[in-house]
Design an enzyme around this catalytic site. Structure first.
Site, PDB file in Angstrom:
ATOM      1  N   GLU A  64     -13.900   8.501  -7.647  1.00 41.02           N
ATOM      2  CA  GLU A  64     -15.410   8.682  -7.397  1.00 41.02           C
ATOM      3  C   GLU A  64     -15.896   9.571  -8.688  1.00 41.02           C
ATOM      4  OE1 GLU A  64     -16.277   9.797  -3.458  1.00 41.02           O
ATOM      5  OE2 GLU A  64     -15.861   7.997  -2.724  1.00 41.02           O
ATOM      6  N   CYS A  73     -13.341   1.302  -7.094  1.00 38.24           N
ATOM      7  CA  CYS A  73     -12.696   1.028  -5.931  1.00 38.24           C
ATOM      8  C   CYS A  73     -11.234   1.096  -6.469  1.00 38.24           C
ATOM      9  CB  CYS A  73     -13.317  -0.212  -5.342  1.00 38.24           C
ATOM     10  SG  CYS A  73     -14.869  -0.139  -4.561  1.00 38.24           S
ATOM     11  N   GLU A  75      -9.030  -1.235  -5.235  1.00 37.85           N
ATOM     12  CA  GLU A  75      -8.775  -2.517  -5.521  1.00 37.85           C
ATOM     13  C   GLU A  75      -8.827  -2.872  -6.880  1.00 37.85           C
ATOM     14  OE1 GLU A  75     -10.718  -1.541  -3.161  1.00 37.85           O
ATOM     15  OE2 GLU A  75     -10.622  -3.004  -1.505  1.00 37.85           O
ATOM     16  N   CYS A 115     -15.486  -5.924  -5.380  1.00 36.65           N
ATOM     17  CA  CYS A 115     -14.047  -6.340  -5.503  1.00 36.65           C
ATOM     18  C   CYS A 115     -13.668  -7.478  -4.965  1.00 36.65           C
ATOM     19  CB  CYS A 115     -13.164  -5.370  -4.651  1.00 36.65           C
ATOM     20  SG  CYS A 115     -13.256  -3.678  -5.060  1.00 36.65           S
TER      21      CYS A 115
HETATM   22  N1  THU Z   1     -13.893   1.800  -1.519  1.00 34.64           N
HETATM   23  C1  THU Z   1     -12.779   1.309  -2.248  1.00 34.64           C
HETATM   24  O1  THU Z   1     -12.135   1.835  -2.683  1.00 34.64           O
HETATM   25  N2  THU Z   1     -12.374  -0.013  -1.861  1.00 34.64           N
HETATM   26  C2  THU Z   1     -13.155  -0.796  -0.404  1.00 34.64           C
HETATM   27  O2  THU Z   1     -12.822  -1.876  -0.498  1.00 34.64           O
HETATM   28  C3  THU Z   1     -14.464  -0.190   0.125  1.00 34.64           C
HETATM   29  C4  THU Z   1     -14.710   0.996  -0.530  1.00 34.64           C
HETATM   30  C5  THU Z   1     -14.356   3.103  -1.887  1.00 34.64           C
HETATM   31  C6  THU Z   1     -15.411   3.140  -2.986  1.00 34.64           C
HETATM   32  C7  THU Z   1     -16.167   4.701  -2.792  1.00 34.64           C
HETATM   33  O3  THU Z   1     -15.315   5.567  -3.525  1.00 34.64           O
HETATM   34  C8  THU Z   1     -15.543   4.958  -1.063  1.00 34.64           C
HETATM   35  O4  THU Z   1     -14.727   3.843  -0.731  1.00 34.64           O
HETATM   36  C9  THU Z   1     -16.732   4.880   0.076  1.00 34.64           C
HETATM   37  O5  THU Z   1     -17.454   3.501  -0.176  1.00 34.64           O
END
Ligand code: THU
Length: 163
Positions: A64, A73, A75, A115
């Site tokens: 983040e 994310c 993925e 993603c």
């Molecule tokens: N996030 C992911 O890394 N993958 C997902 O499939 C859903 C959301 C992350 C993005 C952000 O850093 C946190 O989860 C909250 O949304």
């Protein structure tokens, strides 16, 4: 007028132990790498593990940023890592797991729309579906093709519709 319909099917398991061993290994890798997430803003730590066609497992976690859209994310982090380090090697399966300060989420976490779009492009790139394993601690879902999660997806065909 015609009525059209798309159905999504998946397998649902109550425990990781019901999976086949390679899938257990991949989901375990996703669970482990979720601990490496940098998620000070949401506290939602996601891990993704990709098995490539050559058997290599590539991992990624969400990172983040104070400027929220600059975060990435798990993925897409893992898919980008795979693309850069193993160009031309097809991703076969992706496992996704998430945890908070309370531990692993009991329910499976689904990839976000962004993603899903990137997974769909990888499927197009290699001409084959990618199996998706969504692993909560009390329920696991397996979707045979990532594209099933993105019906009526935007694709290169849409670019051809420019008049
Ligand atoms: N996030 C992911 O890394 N993958 C997902 O499939 C859903 C959301 C992350 C993005 C952000 O850093 C946190 O989860 C909250 O949304």
């Amino acid at each position: 007028m015609e009525f059209k319909n798309i159905t999504v099917s998946w397998k649902e398991y109550c425990n990781i132990s019901e999976l086949e061993q390679p899938d257990i290994d991949l989901l375990s890798a996703a669970r482990e790498v979720s601990k490496a997430a940098y998620a000070p803003y949401s506290g939602f730590m996601v891990g993704a593990a990709i098995r490539l066609e050559n058997g290599v497992i590539v991992i990624g976690a969400n990172v983040e940023n104070a400027a929220f859209p600059s975060g990435i994310c798990a993925e897409r982090n893992a898919l980008s890592t795979a693309s850069a380090n193993y160009p031309g090697i097809r991703p076969v399966t992706i496992a996704i797991s998430a945890r908070t300060s309370k531990g692993l989420t009991p329910e499976p976490v689904s990839p976000c729309g962004n993603c899903r779009q990137v997974i769909a492009e990888e499927e197009f790139r290699y001409g084959k579906g990618i199996k998706i394993i969504l692993g909560g601690s009390s329920r696991v879902r397996i979707i045979e093709n990532g594209g099933d999660l993105l019906p009526l997806q935007f694709s290169r065909d849409d670019l051809k519709t420019i008049p």
